[in-house]
Design an enzyme around this catalytic site. Structure first.
Site, PDB file in Angstrom:
ATOM      1  N   ARG A  44       5.494  16.254 -14.420  1.00 32.14           N
ATOM      2  CA  ARG A  44       5.541  15.174 -15.398  1.00 32.14           C
ATOM      3  C   ARG A  44       4.267  15.068 -16.228  1.00 32.14           C
ATOM      4  O   ARG A  44       4.244  14.412 -17.274  1.00 32.14           O
ATOM      5  CB  ARG A  44       5.824  13.842 -14.694  1.00 32.14           C
ATOM      6  CG  ARG A  44       7.299  13.658 -14.363  1.00 32.14           C
ATOM      7  CD  ARG A  44       7.532  12.320 -13.677  1.00 32.14           C
ATOM      8  NE  ARG A  44       7.155  12.361 -12.276  1.00 32.14           N
ATOM      9  CZ  ARG A  44       7.153  11.302 -11.471  1.00 32.14           C
ATOM     10  NH1 ARG A  44       7.479  10.108 -11.944  1.00 32.14           N
ATOM     11  NH2 ARG A  44       6.813  11.433 -10.203  1.00 32.14           N
ATOM     12  N   GLN A  51       0.753  24.682   1.530  1.00 34.04           N
ATOM     13  CA  GLN A  51       2.173  24.341   1.598  1.00 34.04           C
ATOM     14  C   GLN A  51       2.887  25.230   0.577  1.00 34.04           C
ATOM     15  O   GLN A  51       2.904  24.937  -0.609  1.00 34.04           O
ATOM     16  CB  GLN A  51       2.410  22.860   1.281  1.00 34.04           C
ATOM     17  CG  GLN A  51       3.865  22.438   1.468  1.00 34.04           C
ATOM     18  CD  GLN A  51       4.124  21.011   1.005  1.00 34.04           C
ATOM     19  OE1 GLN A  51       3.369  20.445   0.210  1.00 34.04           O
ATOM     20  NE2 GLN A  51       5.202  20.414   1.490  1.00 34.04           N
ATOM     21  N   GLY A 107       8.616  18.078   0.763  1.00 26.83           N
ATOM     22  CA  GLY A 107       8.433  16.678   1.080  1.00 26.83           C
ATOM     23  C   GLY A 107       7.087  16.364   1.704  1.00 26.83           C
ATOM     24  O   GLY A 107       6.359  17.256   2.149  1.00 26.83           O
ATOM     25  N   GLY A 151       8.800   1.705  -2.362  1.00 19.71           N
ATOM     26  CA  GLY A 151       9.329   1.393  -1.047  1.00 19.71           C
ATOM     27  C   GLY A 151       8.815   0.045  -0.563  1.00 19.71           C
ATOM     28  O   GLY A 151       7.636  -0.278  -0.750  1.00 19.71           O
ATOM     29  N   ASN A 207     -46.321  16.222 -37.981  1.00 15.96           N
ATOM     30  CA  ASN A 207     -45.352  15.677 -38.925  1.00 15.96           C
ATOM     31  C   ASN A 207     -44.598  16.825 -39.573  1.00 15.96           C
ATOM     32  O   ASN A 207     -45.209  17.719 -40.178  1.00 15.96           O
ATOM     33  CB  ASN A 207     -46.051  14.843 -39.998  1.00 15.96           C
ATOM     34  CG  ASN A 207     -45.059  14.102 -40.878  1.00 15.96           C
ATOM     35  OD1 ASN A 207     -44.694  12.958 -40.614  1.00 15.96           O
ATOM     36  ND2 ASN A 207     -44.593  14.765 -41.924  1.00 15.96           N
ATOM     37  N   ASN A 215     -35.204  30.746 -36.329  1.00 17.25           N
ATOM     38  CA  ASN A 215     -35.424  31.277 -34.984  1.00 17.25           C
ATOM     39  C   ASN A 215     -34.569  32.491 -34.647  1.00 17.25           C
ATOM     40  O   ASN A 215     -34.772  33.112 -33.614  1.00 17.25           O
ATOM     41  CB  ASN A 215     -35.159  30.183 -33.941  1.00 17.25           C
ATOM     42  CG  ASN A 215     -33.738  29.623 -34.035  1.00 17.25           C
ATOM     43  OD1 ASN A 215     -33.165  29.544 -35.119  1.00 17.25           O
ATOM     44  ND2 ASN A 215     -33.173  29.221 -32.912  1.00 17.25           N
ATOM     45  N   SER A 244     -42.234  19.391 -46.772  1.00 16.34           N
ATOM     46  CA  SER A 244     -40.786  19.420 -46.984  1.00 16.34           C
ATOM     47  C   SER A 244     -40.317  20.811 -47.398  1.00 16.34           C
ATOM     48  O   SER A 244     -41.028  21.549 -48.092  1.00 16.34           O
ATOM     49  CB  SER A 244     -40.403  18.409 -48.067  1.00 16.34           C
ATOM     50  OG  SER A 244     -40.698  17.092 -47.660  1.00 16.34           O
TER      51      SER A 244
END
Length: 465
Positions: free
Chosen positions: A15, A72, A77, A139, A376, A385, A404
């Site tokens: 499911r 199993q 069951g 149940g 800075n 790199n 910059s």
């Protein structure tokens, strides 16, 4: 008394409609079956045996040698599944917990309370139950007048009176170990499903005159069993609320708990504030007095005290105290930031350390680098790199200034206090205290812009020569 545990985890989980084995679907950052095993370890189970079937190798690969396993091969069951543990547990003295691997929300204390009732009453079996206002599909627990359990009746078999019972079976049990396997030998598959049901053991023990008890858990939400994606989402929400509540009780502020997601192993210090959209995952550790978010994801990272992180993503990063990050920063594995570092908007850090007071304020990439104190780094600067074959290191000394739009072509070293002029592409070392300029000299051509514009107009008009 020796405590053993059997975890039922052999079902395929059709499911779920998934290639992933059902009990390995995660909630709170961990597979469901791991939550169950963790809880069993907390109650000091001496041995835990997991019944596997479909996806056995995947479960073994995840849990490793923390548990034992039994296969199993055919799913016949729950009784048949438990019977697979007989070779390992059948002759042992003690009590055995039987629990499903898809019930991740059951708490340590709930199991301890069930076990205490089991031992105090000398029961052969004790069922963990829950009170449900809408018990359809479950149940029902049928009790005698004095409270002892007389049986479990499946919903489809209930009489009108039994259908009114709101105490339901959660599928978790505590058994006298030898009596469990003796009763299992009498279970048959004479039912419409032709399966061997563990619930039949309860009826067998009752008919033998054994004491069967039921412990009703205080919080019925712990009983949720996950069989589909709807239940998976419900369990996720319940666990999230549980985790968030515990952090709040420990002194963490959640501005919007419903929109804050914290996985199980995350640690958070007191007086930290989490803003909406925060996701903290894996083994992340957050210090005291931090502000995280909004819309921030942190994975397997260490964040120390008084750190601010806004609208950013961090993975396997280490951030020292009083540092600020974001908005819109990305710290990749190996990022290591010292104290009072500033990482601004649209900055990416990868496998690089930035020492105390360093600043990378915006629009930069720093990868495979060692950056010194109070450096800075200006807008648009990058460490180049990778040459297509190898990653190389960039080293920047204390108090250096990187202008910059600078490209630092690794491997390269910028000395202490050096100054790299904006727009430069640096391929050679810059010594301490030096200034580096690596760009073409500007050339102005008087009136040339007007000539270009006039030429373009002629082309558009079709009159160009």
């Amino acid at each position: 008394m020796t405590v053993m545990a059997i975890v039922l985890a052999a079902g395929q989980g059709k499911r779920m409609k998934s290639k992933l084995y059902k009990v390995l679907h995660p909630i709170g950052g961990k597979p469901m079956v791991e939550h169950v095993v963790n809880t069993l370890e907390q109650i000091n189970a001496a041995r835990t045996l997991v019944i596997v079937g479909f996806g056995a190798e995947a479960v073994k690969g995840h849990l490793g040698d923390r548990v034992e396993y039994a296969l199993q091969e055919q799913q016949l069951g729950t009784g048949h599944a438990v019977l697979q543990a007989k070779e390992a547990f059948g002759d042992e003295d003690g009590i055995t917990i039987v629990i499903c691997g898809d019930t991740p929300l059951i708490r340590e204390q709930t199991l301890l309370d069930m076990m205490n009732l089991h031992e105090a009453t000398g029961a052969a079996a004790t069922i963990l139950t829950a009170h449900m206002e809408q018990p359809a599909g479950y149940g029902r627990i049928i009790r005698e007048a004095e409270g002892q359990v007389s049986g479990i009746v499946e919903h489809k078999d209930c009489t009108p009176e039994e259908a009114l019972v709101k105490e339901i079976n959660t599928g978790t049990y505590c058994f006298h170990n030898k009596k469990l396997f003796e009763a299992l030998s009498q279970v048959t598959n004479n039912n419409t499903q032709q399966e061997y049901y563990l619930t039949d053991v309860i009826g067998i023990l009752v008919r033998q005159g054994a004491v069967v008890q039921a412990h009703c858990m205080e919080d019925s939400s712990e009983s949720i069993g996950v069989n589909d994606r709807v239940a998976l989402a419900e369990a996720e929400v319940l666990l999230k609320k549980r985790i968030n509540r515990q952090h709040m009780l420990n002194g963490v502020t959640f501005i919007d708990p419903d929109n804050t997601y914290i996985e199980c192993d995350v640690q958070i210090g007191a007086d930290t504030v989490l803003l909406p959209g925060t996701l903290l995952r894996g083994s992340t550790r957050i210090g005291e007095g931090c502000t995280i978010g909004p819309h921030t994801e942190i994975i397997d990272s260490v964040i120390k005290d008084e750190v601010t992180i806004k609208q950013s993503v961090l993975q396997e990063a280490v951030v020292d105290s009083c540092t600020s990050i974001g908005p819109f920063a990305y710290l990749r594995p190996g990022a290591r930031l010292g104290k009072n570092v500033k990482i601004g908007d649209f900055v990416e850090i990868k496998n690089a350390s930035l020492d105390e007071g360093a600043k990378v304020s915006h629009l930069s990439y720093i990868g495979d680098a060692v950056v010194g104190k109070h450096v800075n780094i200006g807008c648009g600067a990058i460490t180049v790199n990778y040459d297509g074959f190898n990653k190389s290191l960039t080293e920047i000394g204390d108090h250096a200034f990187i202008g910059s739009n600078v490209n630092l072509i690794a491997p390269v070293k910028i000395g202490e206090g050096a100054y790299v002029v904006a727009g430069s592409t640096i391929t050679d070392a810059v010594e301490a205290g030096d200034m580096a300029i690596a760009r073409e000299r500007q050339v102005n051509k008087p009136g040339y812009a007007d000539k270009i514009k006039a030429r373009m107009k002629l082309r558009k008009s079709g009159k160009a020569e």
